[in-house]
Write a protein that holds these residues in place. Sequence first.
Motif, PDB file in Angstrom:
ATOM      1  N   PHE A   1      36.628  41.806  44.685  1.00 56.79           N
ATOM      2  CA  PHE A   1      36.669  41.654  43.230  1.00 56.79           C
ATOM      3  C   PHE A   1      37.409  42.818  42.583  1.00 56.79           C
ATOM      4  O   PHE A   1      38.159  42.642  41.621  1.00 56.79           O
ATOM      5  N   ARG A   2      37.249  44.008  43.143  1.00 49.66           N
ATOM      6  CA  ARG A   2      37.987  45.153  42.604  1.00 49.66           C
ATOM      7  C   ARG A   2      39.489  44.964  42.813  1.00 49.66           C
ATOM      8  O   ARG A   2      40.297  45.285  41.939  1.00 49.66           O
ATOM      9  N   ALA A   3      39.874  44.417  43.963  1.00 43.28           N
ATOM     10  CA  ALA A   3      41.288  44.134  44.207  1.00 43.28           C
ATOM     11  C   ALA A   3      41.802  43.074  43.246  1.00 43.28           C
ATOM     12  O   ALA A   3      42.915  43.178  42.724  1.00 43.28           O
ATOM     13  N   LEU A   4      41.001  42.053  43.001  1.00 44.56           N
ATOM     14  CA  LEU A   4      41.405  40.999  42.072  1.00 44.56           C
ATOM     15  C   LEU A   4      41.606  41.542  40.659  1.00 44.56           C
ATOM     16  O   LEU A   4      42.472  41.062  39.913  1.00 44.56           O
ATOM     17  N   GLN A   5      40.820  42.549  40.299  1.00 42.54           N
ATOM     18  CA  GLN A   5      40.982  43.162  38.978  1.00 42.54           C
ATOM     19  C   GLN A   5      42.336  43.855  38.836  1.00 42.54           C
ATOM     20  O   GLN A   5      42.800  44.084  37.719  1.00 42.54           O
ATOM     21  N   GLN A   6      42.960  44.179  39.972  1.00 42.76           N
ATOM     22  CA  GLN A   6      44.283  44.811  39.954  1.00 42.76           C
ATOM     23  C   GLN A   6      45.410  43.815  40.240  1.00 42.76           C
ATOM     24  O   GLN A   6      46.565  44.210  40.399  1.00 42.76           O
ATOM     25  N   SER A   7      45.068  42.542  40.287  1.00 44.62           N
ATOM     26  CA  SER A   7      46.027  41.525  40.719  1.00 44.62           C
ATOM     27  C   SER A   7      46.854  40.937  39.585  1.00 44.62           C
ATOM     28  O   SER A   7      47.832  40.227  39.841  1.00 44.62           O
ATOM     29  N   GLY A   8      46.454  41.192  38.338  1.00 40.70           N
ATOM     30  CA  GLY A   8      47.169  40.603  37.212  1.00 40.70           C
ATOM     31  C   GLY A   8      46.518  39.349  36.668  1.00 40.70           C
ATOM     32  O   GLY A   8      47.027  38.749  35.705  1.00 40.70           O
ATOM     33  N   LEU A   9      45.407  38.918  37.253  1.00 36.35           N
ATOM     34  CA  LEU A   9      44.686  37.778  36.710  1.00 36.35           C
ATOM     35  C   LEU A   9      44.112  38.117  35.336  1.00 36.35           C
ATOM     36  O   LEU A   9      43.751  39.264  35.076  1.00 36.35           O
ATOM     37  N   SER A  10      43.996  37.125  34.490  1.00 33.84           N
ATOM     38  CA  SER A  10      43.422  37.331  33.163  1.00 33.84           C
ATOM     39  C   SER A  10      41.915  37.552  33.276  1.00 33.84           C
ATOM     40  O   SER A  10      41.290  37.152  34.272  1.00 33.84           O
ATOM     41  N   PRO A  11      41.297  38.171  32.276  1.00 33.12           N
ATOM     42  CA  PRO A  11      39.839  38.334  32.297  1.00 33.12           C
ATOM     43  C   PRO A  11      39.115  37.001  32.426  1.00 33.12           C
ATOM     44  O   PRO A  11      38.087  36.914  33.107  1.00 33.12           O
ATOM     45  N   GLU A  12      39.664  35.962  31.807  1.00 36.83           N
ATOM     46  CA  GLU A  12      39.036  34.643  31.880  1.00 36.83           C
ATOM     47  C   GLU A  12      39.081  34.085  33.303  1.00 36.83           C
ATOM     48  O   GLU A  12      38.103  33.517  33.797  1.00 36.83           O
ATOM     49  N   GLU A  13      40.217  34.279  33.981  1.00 37.14           N
ATOM     50  CA  GLU A  13      40.346  33.789  35.342  1.00 37.14           C
ATOM     51  C   GLU A  13      39.467  34.601  36.290  1.00 37.14           C
ATOM     52  O   GLU A  13      38.855  34.039  37.211  1.00 37.14           O
ATOM     53  N   LEU A  14      39.381  35.904  36.078  1.00 34.58           N
ATOM     54  CA  LEU A  14      38.497  36.722  36.892  1.00 34.58           C
ATOM     55  C   LEU A  14      37.044  36.278  36.748  1.00 34.58           C
ATOM     56  O   LEU A  14      36.309  36.204  37.739  1.00 34.58           O
ATOM     57  N   GLU A  15      36.644  35.976  35.525  1.00 34.71           N
ATOM     58  CA  GLU A  15      35.278  35.535  35.302  1.00 34.71           C
ATOM     59  C   GLU A  15      35.023  34.179  35.950  1.00 34.71           C
ATOM     60  O   GLU A  15      33.958  33.940  36.522  1.00 34.71           O
ATOM     61  N   ARG A  16      36.010  33.300  35.901  1.00 30.36           N
ATOM     62  CA  ARG A  16      35.863  31.989  36.544  1.00 30.36           C
ATOM     63  C   ARG A  16      35.689  32.149  38.056  1.00 30.36           C
ATOM     64  O   ARG A  16      34.851  31.477  38.667  1.00 30.36           O
ATOM     65  N   ILE A  17      36.446  33.049  38.674  1.00 26.96           N
ATOM     66  CA  ILE A  17      36.306  33.299  40.107  1.00 26.96           C
ATOM     67  C   ILE A  17      34.944  33.923  40.409  1.00 26.96           C
ATOM     68  O   ILE A  17      34.269  33.543  41.369  1.00 26.96           O
TER      69      ILE A  17
END
Length: 205
Positions: A174-190
């Motif tokens: 999840f920390r890596a995904l936070q650096q991936s460029g995904l939007s906050p909404e997409e991160l929350e969905r994941i």
Amino acid sequence: MLKINVVEYDPQWTSHFEQIRLELQDALSDFLAPGQFDIQHVGSTCVEGLAAKPIIDIDIIVPAVSIMEATQALTSHGYTYAYERGGIDRMVFRYNRHKLDSGGSTVTEDGSPRRAVYLNKSDGAALANHLALRDVLRRDTALREEYAELKLALAKEEHADIGAYGAKKHAFIFRALQQSGLSPEELERIRQRPRRQVDTRPKSS
């Protein structure tokens, strides 16, 4: 208890994926037109230089309306649907010629590459997770090295099952995904791990 086999990166993993991709392409083409599906190499074996279990992870991507046809293609060409506890929005298929070995510690019965095949709808959260993690690990050397160290350390431990092993990687992923460029909404969905539709239907009384 499950023992996880993590090995140093093998350049042959790319050609192993290509071999399986062609097989899957032939299978899917019996049921779907070429533009109706995509096949992507995901997971650690697709990241150059990254230690991994010697299992080729593959995402098949189709529109939601084509899930049934894709399922028929796989089940008629040597794959069996494997129910995944937790119900995230993808379907897992096992290759019938290989005995189950989630830890990747044994040679396959027919000598062909061990694989994990996932059927995804094109807007799925599980798919977004796989692609974003793949891409950020490919471009970020520090993250890639940290992930390799984590997996090599976990390989020295025993785990109740593959889910328990995966859970020990969640914080890093999840920390890596936070650096991936995904939007906050997409991160929350994941993060919420949306469930398959079949698992969200009300139970009949």
